[in-house]
Each structure stands twice: as C-alpha cells, then as structure tokens.
Design an enzyme around this catalytic site. Structure first.
Site, PDB file in Angstrom:
ATOM      1  N   GLY A  69       0.840  -1.210   0.000  1.00  0.00           N
ATOM      2  CA  GLY A  69       0.000   0.000   0.000  1.00  0.00           C
ATOM      3  C   GLY A  69       0.862   1.242   0.000  1.00  0.00           C
ATOM      4  CG  ASP A  97      -5.094   2.166  18.956  1.00  0.00           C
ATOM      5  OD1 ASP A  97      -6.022   2.814  18.481  1.00  0.00           O
ATOM      6  OD2 ASP A  97      -4.595   1.179  18.372  1.00  0.00           O
ATOM      7  CG  HIS A 107      -6.310  -1.082  15.652  1.00  0.00           C
ATOM      8  ND1 HIS A 107      -6.043   0.151  16.195  1.00  0.00           N
ATOM      9  CD2 HIS A 107      -6.726  -0.838  14.389  1.00  0.00           C
ATOM     10  CE1 HIS A 107      -6.271   1.089  15.296  1.00  0.00           C
ATOM     11  NE2 HIS A 107      -6.694   0.512  14.191  1.00  0.00           N
ATOM     12  NE  ARG A 120      -5.615   7.780  17.211  1.00  0.00           N
ATOM     13  CZ  ARG A 120      -6.211   7.010  16.304  1.00  0.00           C
ATOM     14  NH1 ARG A 120      -6.744   5.853  16.656  1.00  0.00           N
ATOM     15  NH2 ARG A 120      -6.275   7.398  15.046  1.00  0.00           N
ATOM     16  CB  ALA A 134       0.774   4.434  -4.163  1.00  0.00           C
ATOM     17  N   GLY A 135      -0.399   4.681  -0.853  1.00  0.00           N
ATOM     18  CA  GLY A 135      -1.531   5.186  -0.070  1.00  0.00           C
ATOM     19  C   GLY A 135      -1.102   6.326   0.836  1.00  0.00           C
ATOM     20  CG  ASN A 190      -9.179  -5.849   3.562  1.00  0.00           C
ATOM     21  OD1 ASN A 190      -8.748  -5.641   2.437  1.00  0.00           O
ATOM     22  ND2 ASN A 190      -9.763  -4.934   4.291  1.00  0.00           N
TER      23      ASN A 190
END
Ligand code: NAX
Length: 328
Positions: free
Chosen positions: A12, A162, A190, A165, A14-15, A108
């Site tokens: 991923g 998390d 998660h 945070r 290019a995300g 997924n």
C-alpha cells in the site's frame, strides 16, 4: 565500516500512510541514523496505483536520503518480499458504504493469505512482519498462519497509534508532558473495543488513576476518546489518520528493533497470558528486549471495569477469527 542495508517491504506504498511513512524510514527514524535501507514498495496491479507509486518513488529520489540505497517497485508479492528483513503490511481495502466489519474482514482476508505465503517463501531468514491494514489483528493472524516456516512471534499488529493517543490524552488532562506518561497500555483488539489501561499506565511513575483521580473521566471520556479517535479524525479531516498512523508504525518497529525502556503496546500472538485465548493476536504490554526481541509483561493487575472490557475485546477477536476460519 557501514552496515549492510536492511530490506524493508511496504504494501500500500502509494496510499496516504505510505506517503507519510516512507520518508521516515528512508531518513533513519525507524532503524536508526546509521542503518541503510532498501525499500521494496508493493502496490496493486492497477495502472493508477502503479503510476502513483512511481511518483512517490520519484519524490523519495528527490529527497536524496543518504541511507536510501535502492528501491524496488512492484505489484508482484514474490518480488516485493524477496529477501526482506521487515514486511510492513499497510495496504488493504477500505470499508465501503454499508459494509459491515465482518464483510471487511472477509474481503481483506485473502490479501493476507497471499502476502503471508510470499513472506514465508521469499523473506529473509530473520523476516519480521507488522500488520497495519485493518482489521490488523486478524489480518496478522491470517498472515501468520500462511507462513508456517516463520516463527509466530515474528508477526505483530499495531496498536501503537492507540497507545500514543492514550498518552496524549492523559498528559493533557494531568497537565504534564507526554514524556511523563510511561508504560501506556492498550489491551485487546485495534478496534472500538480496545481497552486503554489507566492503572498500569503511569504518570510520573505512579498509576494514572492515582494522578487523575476522576474515575468518571478515566472510564468515560478518556476511554471513548481513545477508542473512537480514528472516527473523530475522519470526521474532521475527511480522511483517516495517516501522519499519526505512520508515526505509530515508526515507533512500533524502532522500539522492537532497537529495544527501549519501559513497556509498549504491541499486538502479539497470545500465550494465554491474562486469560487472552492462546493463538489470538491481541494487544499486550510488552517489554522490548532489543534485537527485535520482546516478552509479554506478566503480573499486572486490572480492576473489574478493565477486566470486563478485556473479556469483551477478546471475545471480539475470537469472533473475527471465526469469520476467517477457512483461511487459517
Ligand atoms: P489508502 O487507501 O490511502 O492506501 C491504501 C493503499 O493500499 C492503496 O494505495 C491501495 O492501492 C493499496 N492496496 C490495497 N490492497 C493492496 C494489496 N493487496 N497489496 C498492496 N497494496 C494494496 O489507506 P491508508 O490510509 O494508507 O490506510 C491503510 C490501512 O491502514 C487501512 O486498512 C486502514 O484501515 C489502516 N489503518 C490502521 C491503523 C492502525 O492503527 N492499525 C490506523 C490508521 C489506518 O486506519
């Protein structure tokens, strides 16, 4: 003598997380300022994605990072994971409109079977894998089961965002610097059922609940703010967390790779500690022992509130495992 380069695969790439992550890896934030890297960037075989990846690679080139020795751009996982020391599985499909969590898991799951197998067959003998793409705990479980030749403890998933945070929320409430908050602990999945711990997380070396004595806040606003922060970022930004997610991944890998003081929250295969079903990949407080080693911290106490919620988040993980049983 300069060190041999580490090969680091990022899916991923290019995300949006990839965009915030790659310069941090190439600049030495993840593996240290004297560790050269070769980036092996993996995207889906779609023209638009590969063109975007090309653009990201051009920008990396334009940064002229001294530690970035080479880049491989590919949509073939057998090429992308060839000889990699670290596989960072960031890419996955986002949840579409009206999609349930179970649908997302099913959608997924197969991505992580193929990637796990390619890591098994082509990764370096010391390969380590971190899953960020959601649902990250269960995707990590699938990848682990698809890589029978790689020891299970080499598969982790990320709750470091998390953790960070939680540290920030507690520091603000207590009026201290985030560096005064240590051993910040997230248990479980998660997801919105994750359990931010206010007893084993310390502020100035004391349990957070002794420094912030407002239990209603700890069990209410603190809890829900950490659990729902991802949704709040989407509501505010119109896009999901990317800078902070990339930063969480840098922290996660760096602390495992180099070791650190105190404990960190990492999703690891459970050995049955704290009643978490053996084999599930759950967030625990771990001690990073350096050289990629870690151990689950033992002997911590939880109150009834936290214990109940730990049981609930573990039940959610077990339910997710059931949904993908055919992939394990
Ligand atoms: P983006 O949609 O911006 O990028 C994802 C990229 O992955 C796309 O470029 C896509 O083409 C690629 N991709 C999809 N399937 C792939 C495959 N099979 N192989 C290689 N590449 C593939 O998403 P982004 O914001 O970067 O988020 C990536 C993932 O991180 C999502 O699953 C997201 O839910 C998850 N997150 C996890 C977090 C965590 O703390 N564990 C926090 C942030 C983030 O929400």
């Amino acid at each position: 003598m300069s060190k041999a380069p580490l090969r680091v695969a990022v899916t991923g790439a290019a995300g949006q997380i990839g965009y915030a992550l790659l310069p941090r890896i190439a600049s030495g934030a993840m593996f240290g300022p004297d560790q050269p890297v070769i980036l092996q960037l993996i995207e889906i075989p779609v023209e638009k994605a590969m063109a975007a990846l090309q653009g990201v690679a051009m920008e990396l080139e334009d940064c002229a990072f001294p530690l970035l020795q080479d880049m491989v751009l590919t949509s073939d996982v057998n090429v992308g994971f060839k000889d990699v020391n670290w596989a960072l599985l960031v890419g996955s499909k986002p949840r579409g409109p009206g999609m349930e969590r179970g649908d997302l898991i099913k959608e997924n799951g197969p991505i992580f079977t193929g990637q796990g197998r390619a890591i098994n067959d082509h990764g370096a003998s010391d390969v380590r894998t971190v899953v960020v793409g959601n649902p990250c705990n269960t995707n990590a479980l699938i990848a682990m089961h698809s890589a029978p030749d790689v020891p299970n403890d080499r598969f982790t998933a990320m709750t470091r965002l998390d953790q960070n945070r939680a540290m920030a929320q507690l520091a603000t409430k207590a009026g201290v610097a985030s560096s005064d908050v240590t051993n910040a602990t997230i248990w479980g999945n998660h997801s919105a059922t994750q359990v931010p711990d206010y007893i084993n997380t310390k502020i100035g070396g004391k349990p957070a609940s002794e420094v912030i004595t407002d239990m209603d806040w700890l069990r209410g606003e603190f809890f829900t703010t950490v659990q729902k922060r991802g949704a709040a970022i989407i509501a505010a930004r119109g896009l999901s967390s990317a800078m902070s997610a990339a930063n969480g991944l840098v922290d996660h890998v760096r602390d495992l790779f180099l070791g650190c003081e105190g404990t960190r929250s990492v999703c690891v295969p459970s050995d049955g500690s704290y009643g978490v079903t053996e084999g599930l990949i759950s967030s625990f407080p771990v001690r990073c022992t350096g050289d990629n080693g870690y151990e689950i911290v033992q002997g911590l106490e939880l109150d009834d509130f936290l214990q109940e919620r730990l049981v609930a988040t573990v039940a959610e993980l077990a339910g997710e495992k059931d949904v993908v049983a055919d992939l394990l």
